[in-house]
Structure formats: C-alpha cells, structure tokens
Enzyme design. Structure first.
Site, mmCIF file in Angstrom:
data_model
loop_
_atom_site.group_PDB
_atom_site.id
_atom_site.type_symbol
_atom_site.label_atom_id
_atom_site.label_comp_id
_atom_site.label_asym_id
_atom_site.label_seq_id
_atom_site.Cartn_x
_atom_site.Cartn_y
_atom_site.Cartn_z
ATOM 1 N N LEU A 65 -0.909 61.249 47.099
ATOM 2 C CA LEU A 65 -1.597 62.028 48.339
ATOM 3 C C LEU A 65 -3.124 61.496 48.725
ATOM 4 C CD1 LEU A 65 -0.240 65.644 47.040
ATOM 5 C CD2 LEU A 65 0.660 63.911 48.873
ATOM 6 N N ASN B 252 8.468 63.727 51.524
ATOM 7 C CA ASN B 252 8.209 63.962 49.979
ATOM 8 C C ASN B 252 6.778 64.633 49.781
ATOM 9 O OD1 ASN B 252 10.396 62.726 49.009
ATOM 10 N ND2 ASN B 252 9.333 60.520 48.881
ATOM 11 N N GLU C 298 10.224 62.975 63.710
ATOM 12 C CA GLU C 298 10.722 63.085 62.465
ATOM 13 C C GLU C 298 12.091 63.367 62.410
ATOM 14 O OE1 GLU C 298 9.680 63.542 59.161
ATOM 15 O OE2 GLU C 298 11.710 63.915 58.923
ATOM 16 N N ALA D 178 1.326 61.250 55.561
ATOM 17 C CA ALA D 178 0.686 60.156 56.279
ATOM 18 C C ALA D 178 0.685 60.354 57.982
ATOM 19 C CB ALA D 178 1.055 58.809 56.008
ATOM 20 N N HIS E 192 8.455 56.866 43.104
ATOM 21 C CA HIS E 192 7.523 56.277 44.111
ATOM 22 C C HIS E 192 7.816 54.915 44.617
ATOM 23 C CE1 HIS E 192 3.380 56.620 46.480
ATOM 24 N NE2 HIS E 192 3.651 55.308 46.383
ATOM 25 N N GLY F 276 3.996 67.559 43.681
ATOM 26 C CA GLY F 276 3.005 68.361 42.898
ATOM 27 C C GLY F 276 1.640 68.560 43.625
ATOM 28 N N ARG G 171 2.165 55.965 33.851
ATOM 29 C CA ARG G 171 3.307 56.450 33.889
ATOM 30 C C ARG G 171 4.525 55.383 33.527
ATOM 31 N NH1 ARG G 171 2.683 59.542 39.671
ATOM 32 N NH2 ARG G 171 1.990 61.225 38.555
HETATM 33 P P1 ADP Z 1 4.100 59.760 53.187
HETATM 34 O O1 ADP Z 1 3.921 60.367 51.893
HETATM 35 O O2 ADP Z 1 4.088 58.246 53.271
HETATM 36 O O3 ADP Z 1 3.857 60.511 54.271
HETATM 37 P P2 ADP Z 1 6.904 61.318 53.219
HETATM 38 O O4 ADP Z 1 8.123 60.945 52.323
HETATM 39 O O5 ADP Z 1 5.891 62.534 52.718
HETATM 40 O O6 ADP Z 1 5.995 59.921 53.057
HETATM 41 O O7 ADP Z 1 6.978 61.446 54.668
HETATM 42 C C1 ADP Z 1 7.921 60.433 55.440
HETATM 43 C C2 ADP Z 1 8.666 61.172 56.716
HETATM 44 O O8 ADP Z 1 9.210 60.225 57.249
HETATM 45 C C3 ADP Z 1 9.758 61.989 55.929
HETATM 46 O O9 ADP Z 1 9.551 63.243 56.552
HETATM 47 C C4 ADP Z 1 10.974 61.163 56.505
HETATM 48 O O10 ADP Z 1 12.102 62.145 56.801
HETATM 49 C C5 ADP Z 1 10.374 60.668 57.749
HETATM 50 N N1 ADP Z 1 11.182 59.492 58.084
HETATM 51 C C6 ADP Z 1 11.584 58.536 57.346
HETATM 52 N N2 ADP Z 1 12.686 57.720 58.259
HETATM 53 C C7 ADP Z 1 12.220 58.147 59.497
HETATM 54 C C8 ADP Z 1 12.909 57.601 60.756
HETATM 55 N N3 ADP Z 1 13.820 56.468 60.796
HETATM 56 N N4 ADP Z 1 12.715 58.523 61.926
HETATM 57 C C9 ADP Z 1 11.805 59.349 62.074
HETATM 58 N N5 ADP Z 1 11.362 59.977 60.721
HETATM 59 C C10 ADP Z 1 11.612 59.311 59.533
#
Ligand code: ADP
Length: 606
Positions: free
Chosen positions: A587, A190, A182, A163, A542, A195, A433
């Site tokens: 996704l 995630n 990040e 996202a 999820h 998958g 699920r």
């Molecule tokens: P989505 O599928 O909604 O994009 P993801 O789990 O793939 O969710 O990605 C969310 C990202 O945000 C992860 O890489 C996670 O490490 C990052 N994240 C979570 N909390 C924080 C934070 N406080 N500051 C910076 N990054 C963060």
C-alpha cells in the site's frame, strides 16, 4: 454475537452512489402478517411477510421479506458480514430486489460469499411466499441500445484500485482533467480487501512508541528483503516518499491509528493501520475527493480497457475499452496511466511465469477476481519492458476454504507463534514471507495453526485486522478458544505435550533465551488464557513482476527508451520489491507511485 439490522455508513453510500434506508423499504408499508398461500392469483407472490436464512461469509444472513402480489416491498436484514464489503453487498442487492423482484442479480464483486448468502436467504423467503423461484432466476434480456462512445480527456487512467485512484486525485490536484475506467462494478480492487497496513518511517508515531527507525533501515530491509533484485532507485523513491504519502492521505481526510505495528513479513514495526476497516479508508478518501470534483474527474465502472492506442510517433494517446453498452474510445491528451494491479487471480499467467514455487495451479489466492494482469498484457503489446514476472509472492496466511486473508487471528508479528499439525513450531515467525511460506509447504498437509492468547484479544469483541470479532470467528468454527493449552491442543487435534513445550520455549525466548529458529521480534509471553488457534494455508498474494518504470513512473520500452504518454503505477509495475515484498510495503508502493504518476502525467506536455 450481536446481530444488527445493518445501517449503511455515509462512506459506504458514497461508494455505492445510491441511497436507501437501513432496512430497505418501498412504499406502501408492508402488511404485518402473511395471508394464506392460497390467495396467490396471477401475481408472483402471496402477499405477506416471510423469513429466509442462509449462510453468508461470516455466518447466517437472515432476511425478513415483505411482498405484495408482484413486488418486494421491504427487506429487513440481520447479519454480521464484513463492514465496508459484505454489508455493502447486502445493501446493494436489497436495493436491486426492491427495484425489481428477481433472483437473477449479479453478485457484488469482492463480496461473492455475502452476495450468494443474500440471494439464498431471499430465495428461501420467496419460496415461502409461493414464488416460482426458477422463473425469478431467469435473467431478463433487456434490449439495451448499443452505443459506442468517445471521450476526450487529459489524463486517462486504467484501473480503480489504490494506485489508479491515488493517480486520479493527484493528477487533478496538479491541474489535469481526468477519466478513470474500472472493469468491475465497484472501484477498490485488491486495495479495498487488503489488511490495509502501510509502512512508513514515522517521526511522530514511532518515537511516541519508543521505536527506533530510519529511512535507510526501511531501504535496506526492502532491498535486501527482496534479495537485492529490486531497482535501488525505485526502492529509494518508495521509502523516501512513503511518509509524505501518509501526510498527503491525511490532508485528504484519511485517518490512521496512533499505534504502528509489525504486519506479517514487515520485519520492523512501521506498519500503519487506517481507522476504517480493511482498505475502505483509502478508497473512501479518494472517492470523497473525486465526488467533490465530478466536473473534472470522470469514473466509469464496468468498462474494461482492451488496447492502448499509439500514434505514428510511438506515443500512447489513449485506449480502446468495452462497456456494457458498447465500445468506448478514450483519447488522452497527456497520456495513459496503467494501474490495473497484478495477476494473482490469473492461474494461467501464474503458471506461465512461475519458476520459484512448486506448481501454483491449485493454490488459492487472496486476490479479487479482477486481478488478471490485463495491464501487463496491454503494455507488452506496445513494446513495454516487462520484468521479474517469476517473482510471485505467497503468504502462509490463507483461509483454508477461500484462500483470503480474512479470518487471520494474528494482530501483529510479536505476539503469535505458528505450529504445525504435530504441535511443533517450525520457522522464525518474524521472517520474510517467502521463507515462512516455503517452510509451511514442507509441513504435514501444508497447513499450520496460528496461536495467540488474551494479549491479542483482551475481550471477545476485539476485532482482527479484517474487522471480525474473535467471538464470531470462534462461533463459526474458524478459530478455537480454550482456557488451557492442553484443551486447545485437543480441540485442534495436535499433540498437547508438543504445544505446551513449544509455548514454554517461546516464552523463554521472550525472556531473552536464544530462539531455536533465530526469531528476534517479541513482545508478550503466551501465558494468559484464553488461548486461541486459527488454521492457515499457503495462498497467492502479490505479483512483484510487471511493467518497468522510471522513478517518475514513465514506462520503459524493451530498448530502454521511455514510451511517450505511457505511465504505470501499483502492482502492475515490476522490479521494485525484487524476489520478496515486505509486508506493508504494497500500500505504501501503490499510493506513493500512484500519486507520483498523477503528477507526472498532469505535467506532460506543459
Ligand atoms: P493496485 O493496488 O495496484 O491499485 P488493485 O488490485 O487494488 O491494484 O486495483 C487494480 C484495479 O484495476 C482493479 O480494481 C481491477 O478491477 C482494475 N482493472 C484490471 N484490469 C482492468 C481493465 N482491463 N480495465 C479496467 N480496469 C481494470
């Protein structure tokens, strides 16, 4: 199994932003053979070449390590770790070890087992080199000058999963200057370990396969599949924009295979599969774009957002974060997009909100360890409305040891059955699920076997959705293979007669007989050896609850008003999927709404 001296792909190099040879080498060239251990002097090692082996995620990692007295000169690795993740960890740690001879490196996020395997193999080799390994494990406290920093941008994004990265690209395409933080050492979240299935009604691929579908059907299945708890307006945005988002990804260079399939719990064959393994295709596509526009898009890793900044008018104007070297303030002219993902890895938060499952405290998760719900907590503090937090999705498909999705031998819904410890089927394997997981929880030891045959694995080197070959899974004892169902039953310890009967009944249903559990999704019979079995358990996957948003991804407060300057997209949001999310819709959701969030935030104030 073919052992490889792993080459690092261009895509991977991009993610790592470092360069190194296929097998890490540092000049000068290493001596071919070890000298006698007694030659160790004041240095760390006895110069020579030594081998060390340890278990990684998918079997052994063997390192051939060449050292002089104080340095590691070369590391050759042989392993079969997951392409795009585990091999990335091996490459990163190889680079770090060549840089400084040490055993105190941080594990690479998302690849814990591969990292641990690498470090254990390196330790084994260095022991042979006469090293004092305890000394090498001590982390040097490097005196880094602490320095607080301040950044000004237009659109600020918290979180670099699907996202957040989609939002970054889209905001830039819509004319904004972007800064993304990040908290982990690598982007991907995630999304990169998923998958990778992406649901969309596809005029090209589905008609080529003779699959009837419509946006309306996708809407109904999503809405009803979540017990009509999802916001119909948001569901509408999702299903109408899923295919345009695929086209957008393709315009950025992403490749999907021609065939669509039905991922677990998708209810219909509209799941798209990227050509690159797992979720690496999405992340590489975005990072390619971002690296080409570095002047306007800044990505800071290992920076954790802590608090949203709000001005006197109640508008969000940036956030405070913590980096390795100090505090970071981000001022965002247009506002902040929260894209921090869910809270599947936050056991406390799961327990706090869970009302629909038996206790989740000891259930493992498919999630990466950064999925801790930070964005939900930050948004709540600025009065954002947080909805449907009890809607936590479990899958019946966890690895019994790690809880992860890898090792799953199903290739799609149609060609596999589930059997319990007694060898009996117990559920419609094409169901929702939550329905399948609840049924699994009622079985002996809450475990099941996925049964497939040659139709799913025509050859030993056919890979599953996690890029693992059947041959490697069998070799590692994570799957079982037999020429007869009776033999398979014996290997996995279920009653052979029951398994044979279950398969016979399933095959009769493929021919049109009514299925005992009401299953409707079929393709081939389970009638062609070899037969395979893989063990699976429930796992947290999820979190469907989270920040309430409008169709434009603006965050809504507890009075139903829009919070100016605050946007959210992806798993951090709530109320789209309702009580149960269709497989393959995540996704589609994170990229569709991430893309919208980028465009909305870019246009703010213009
Ligand atoms: P989505 O599928 O909604 O994009 P993801 O789990 O793939 O969710 O990605 C969310 C990202 O945000 C992860 O890489 C996670 O490490 C990052 N994240 C979570 N909390 C924080 C934070 N406080 N500051 C910076 N990054 C963060």
């Amino acid at each position: 199994m073919k052992k490889l001296c792993k080459k690092v792909t261009a895509a991977l190099l991009l993610l790592l932003s470092i360069s190194f040879a296929a097998c890490g080498t540092k000049e000068p060239a290493a001596p071919e053979t070890p000298e006698t251990p007694s030659t160790i002097g004041e240095g760390l090692f006895t110069p020579g070449t030594y081998e060390g082996t340890a278990k990684g995620y998918h079997g052994d990692i063997t390192l051939t390590v060449t050292v002089d007295e104080n340095n590691i000169l070369e590391i050759k690795s042989e392993h079969t770790e997951t392409e795009g993740l585990g091999d990335k960890a091996v490459a990163t740690l190889t680079e770090a070890a060549l840089e400084k001879a040490s055993l105190s490196m941080d594990l690479v996020s998302g690849a814990t087992y591969s990292s641990q395997g690498f470090l254990a193999a390196l330790e084994a080799a260095l022991v042979k080199a006469g090293a004092d390994v305890e000394k090498l494990k001590v982390k040097e406290s490097v005196e880094v000058e602490k320095k607080d920093q301040e950044f000004d941008t237009e659109v600020a994004i918290i979180g670099g999963g699907g996202a957040g990265l989609a939002a970054a690209v889209s905001a830039h395409q819509n004319g904004a200057k972007v800064l993304l933080v990040e908290k982990m050492p690598n982007v991907g979240g995630n999304t990169i370990i998923s998958g990778s299935a992406f649901n969309a009604v596809d005029p090209k691929r589905q008609s080529a396969q003779g699959i009837e579908d419509s946006v309306e059907k996708h809407f109904q299945q999503t809405y009803e599949g979540g017990d009509k708890q999802g916001d119909p307006e948001l569901v509408r945005v999702l299903v109408e924009n899923a295919y345009p988002t695929i086209e957008w990804l393709e315009s950025l260079g992403m490749k999907f295979t021609d065939k669509v399939f039905t991922v677990l719990g998708a209810l219909w064959p509209r799941s798209h599969k990227p050509v690159e393994p797992l979720g690496t295709g999405y992340v590489n596509t975005f990072m390619n774009y971002i690296n080409e526009h570095k002047d306007d898009i800044t990505v800071l890793t290992e920076v954790e957002a802590k608090e949203l900044l709000v001005n006197a008018d109640g508008a969000v104007t940036g956030f405070l974060a913590e980096g390795k070297n100090g505090k970071i303030t981000v001022n965002a002219k247009n506002g902040v997009i929260v894209a921090t993902g869910g809270f599947g890895a936050n056991v406390e938060m799961r327990d706090q909100y869970n009302t629909i499952w038996p206790k989740l405290t000891n259930i493992k998760t498919t999630n990466h360890r950064g999925a801790t719900g930070d964005g939900i907590i930050m948004a709540e503090k600025v009065n954002a409305s947080i909805v449907q937090m009890e809607n936590i999705q479990l899958l019946p498909m966890g690895d019994p040891v790690t809880g992860s999705l890898s090792g799953n031998i199903e290739q799609g819904v149609e060609n596999r059955i589930f059997i319990n410890a007694e060898g009996n089927r117990f559920v419609d394997e094409g169901a929702r699920r939550d329905v399948m997981t609840k049924a699994l929880m009622e079985q002996t030891e809450s475990m099941m076997w996925v049964i497939v045959d040659k139709h799913s694995y025509p050859t030993d080197d056919t890979v599953n959705n996690f890029n693992e070959t059947m041959e490697s899974l069998v070799k590692e004892g994570r799957a079982y293979k037999a020429d007869t169902l009776e033999d398979l039953a014996k290997q996995i310890g279920v009653e052979p007669e029951n398994l044979v009967k279950a398969v016979e009944a399933f095959n009769a249903s493929v021919d049109g007989a009514e299925d005992e559990f009401g299953r409707t999704l079929f393709m081939d019979k389970l009638d062609t050896a070899p037969f395979y079995a893989g063990k699976r358990v429930p796992t947290v996957h999820h979190t469907m609850g989270g920040i309430k948003i409008t169709p434009e991804t603006r965050v809504v407060d507890q009075n139903g008003e829009i919070i100016k300057g605050l946007f959210a997209a992806g798993e951090v949001t709530g109320g789209i999927h309702g009580s149960n999310r269709l497989g393959g819709n995540a996704l589609a959701d994170v990229h569709t709404f991430g893309r919208i969030a980028g465009a909305t935030a870019a246009s703010e104030g213009k």
